[in-house]
Design a protein around this motif. Structure first.
Motif, short mmCIF file in Angstrom:
data_model
loop_
_atom_site.label_atom_id
_atom_site.label_comp_id
_atom_site.label_asym_id
_atom_site.label_seq_id
_atom_site.Cartn_x
_atom_site.Cartn_y
_atom_site.Cartn_z
N GLU A 273 -24.61 0.04 19.90
CA GLU A 273 -24.34 -0.27 21.31
C GLU A 273 -25.35 0.44 22.21
OE1 GLU A 273 -19.55 -1.09 21.53
OE2 GLU A 273 -20.30 0.93 21.97
N SER A 274 -25.58 -0.18 23.35
CA SER A 274 -26.47 0.45 24.34
C SER A 274 -25.79 1.65 24.95
CB SER A 274 -26.85 -0.57 25.42
OG SER A 274 -25.70 -1.01 26.10
N VAL A 275 -26.59 2.46 25.63
CA VAL A 275 -26.06 3.68 26.23
C VAL A 275 -24.98 3.36 27.25
CG1 VAL A 275 -26.63 5.76 27.54
CG2 VAL A 275 -28.23 4.89 25.81
N ASP A 276 -25.17 2.32 28.04
CA ASP A 276 -24.17 1.97 29.05
C ASP A 276 -23.05 1.11 28.46
OD1 ASP A 276 -25.48 -0.39 28.56
OD2 ASP A 276 -26.41 -0.52 30.55
N MET A 277 -23.10 0.85 27.12
CA MET A 277 -22.05 0.17 26.38
C MET A 277 -21.78 -1.26 26.85
SD MET A 277 -19.37 3.35 25.88
CE MET A 277 -18.41 2.47 24.67
N ASP A 278 -22.74 -1.89 27.46
CA ASP A 278 -22.53 -3.27 27.89
C ASP A 278 -23.25 -4.28 26.99
OD1 ASP A 278 -25.09 -2.68 28.53
OD2 ASP A 278 -25.01 -3.42 30.61
#
Length: 490
Positions: A273-278
């Motif tokens: 997952e990306s750091v911003d979790m989107d």
């Protein structure tokens, strides 16, 4: 006075007649009674004798039957003789060109250089060693290969299986004791899969992440970390999560070290997952299974994670789930865990069981072969002595003889061979060139029974089991105290 006299005479006559009749009746009665008693007694004795005789016959019949059964048990047909052969050259059955295992048909040139059928076709029947034409079947070696059972090549890892030579590769492809190499960098440990699992858990515990099948867990991967080792808590397979930094991101895939038969048992699911979790990326695939971790480039199937998914320190969090489709499939392997190596030296020699010891005998004089060995097209073998006497031509089939270098190589590599009387208790093994001398002097050598002429058994068994069958004109003595020999007097 006269009337009285007549009366007295009549009375006397009457008494006399009466007494005579009574006596006759008594005698007649006694005679009948005696006759009846005698008849009853004779009948009783006859029945008793008949019953006794029947019982005696039944007893004798049962005794003879028991003796025959005992004799049958003692002289059950022996199985075909076998010989255990220890070969010092483990590559004696390998093609010298491709190094693969030899199978029938095996070919040779006139000088006796052997090749497998595949190499024979590729070489267009031209020998690479002497340029002679390869057009002769190596019948002697073929006969030997068809006569042996061979131990698994992984016997040093604990495998005790023996199989016909033709089934060797088929068994070794699925053997539970296949040699696996430790995937940890700079570690040279090699053993069976179950012992490798134990080794890894003890010696590389700090570099290992423990997990449970069918459960998602997280791993943190540093930017310079190339491999992460994974071990299931109750399994026997070592998984490797591979990581490589590429131009477009960071690539990941999973493979494992273990049995090749486990290939379709496992699947893995990777998610990042990306750091911003989107945003997230995911890959579901099947791991490759190796016995030794290959040094190859990345596979076609791998997960590419954008570099931006990692934190400022370069550490990337990855979710991993490894599933196992058949929980029972690892039972055999897991049951082997913790066992030690059975034979540390088994990989140094090659042990085979020769089902037909005659495969190493001259077809003419029936003595053990020694180099040089000659063969004809019909697979008749001849020692050098018989070959000289026959002037190179076999009298049975008329074919000419050629050198059988393939079998010569086998004979020269025989380190030890078991005694021909091993089935009668001899435990000795001896060098092949001393076999004739040992067999001649072996205390377990067979002797022919003078009564059961169709059997041959060791003399000790003969004296124990056959003395009761000797004729009245034969006597078998106790063993001589000095020589241990028995003498038969007729």
């Amino acid at each position: 006075m006269e009337p009285d006299s007549d009366d007295e005479e009549e009375l006397q006559q009457s008494n006399s007649a009466s007494d005579s009749d009574d006596e006759e009746e008594l005698q007649q009665s006694n005679s009948v009674s005696d006759s009846d008693d005698e008849a009853e007694l004779q009948q009783s004795n006859s029945v008793s004798d008949s019953d006794d005789e029947a019982e005696l016959q039944q007893f004798k019949s049962a005794s003879y039957s028991d003796d025959e059964e005992d004799q049958e048990d003692l002289f059950e047909p022996e199985p075909e003789p076998e010989a255990t052969v220890v070969l010092t050259d483990r590559e004696v059955f390998d093609c010298p060109i491709c190094l693969d295992q030899l199978f029938t048909p095996v070919f040779q040139c006139e000088n006796g250089h052997i090749v497998c059928s595949s190499c024979c076709s590729k070489l267009k029947r031209k020998c690479p060693f002497c340029n002679m034409r390869i057009d002769i079947r190596c019948r002697g070696l073929e006969k030997f290969l068809q006569s042996i059972n061979i131990l698994c090549k992984f016997a040093h890892n604990g495998c005790t299986k023996t199989m016909p030579y033709s089934k060797k590769i088929e068994h070794e492809q699925v053997c539970q004791h296949v040699t696996c190499f430790c995937p940890y960098p700079s570690c040279s440990f090699a053993c069976s899969p179950s012992l490798l699992y134990s080794h890894f858990g003890v010696h590389h515990e700090l570099s290992t992440t423990r997990f449970t099948y069918n459960t998602t867990f997280s791993v943190s991967v540093e930017i310079n970390q190339k491999q992460i080792f994974l071990q299931e808590r109750h399994g026997s397979v070592v998984f490797i999560l591979h990581h490589e930094v590429q131009q477009h991101g960071r690539a990941f895939y999973v493979d494992c070290v273990g049995l090749s038969t486990l290939k379709d048992m496992f699947a893995y699911h990777l998610t990042a997952e990306s750091v911003d979790m989107d945003t997230y990326v995911t890959l579901k695939s099947v791991p490759e299974v190796h016995t030794e971790l290959p040094k190859h480039t990345f596979l076609k199937k791998y997960l590419t994670v954008p570099s931006a998914f990692a934190g400022d320190n370069g550490i990337l969090s990855l979710s991993v789930c490894i599933t196992k489709d058949d929980p029972a499939a690892l039972e055999v392997q897991e049951g082997e865990r913790g066992r030690g190596l059975h034979d540390h030296d088994a990989h140094k020699v090659l042990k085979v069981v020769l089902n037909n010891p005659g495969a190493l005998d001259c077809s003419i004089c029936h003595k053990p072969l020694w180099t040089p060995v000659f063969q004809c097209e019909s697979a008749h073998l001849a020692c050098s002595s018989c070959h000289s006497e026959l002037k190179g031509e076999f009298s049975f089939c008329g074919y000419n003889y050629n050198r059988c270098r393939g079998l010569e190589k086998v004979i020269e590599s025989i380190g030890k061979i078991s005694c021909k009387y091993a089935k009668f208790g001899c435990k000795e093994t001896q060098p092949y060139n001393e076999k004739i001398k040992h067999d001649k002097d072996c205390p377990c050598a067979t002797c022919f029974c003078p009564h059961c002429t169709h059997h041959h058994v060791p003399l000790l068994v003969l004296t124990r089991t056959c003395t009761f069958t000797l004729g009245s004109n034969m006597q078998l003595t106790s063993p001589d105290s000095a020589t241990g020999l028995h003498f038969l007097f007729v």
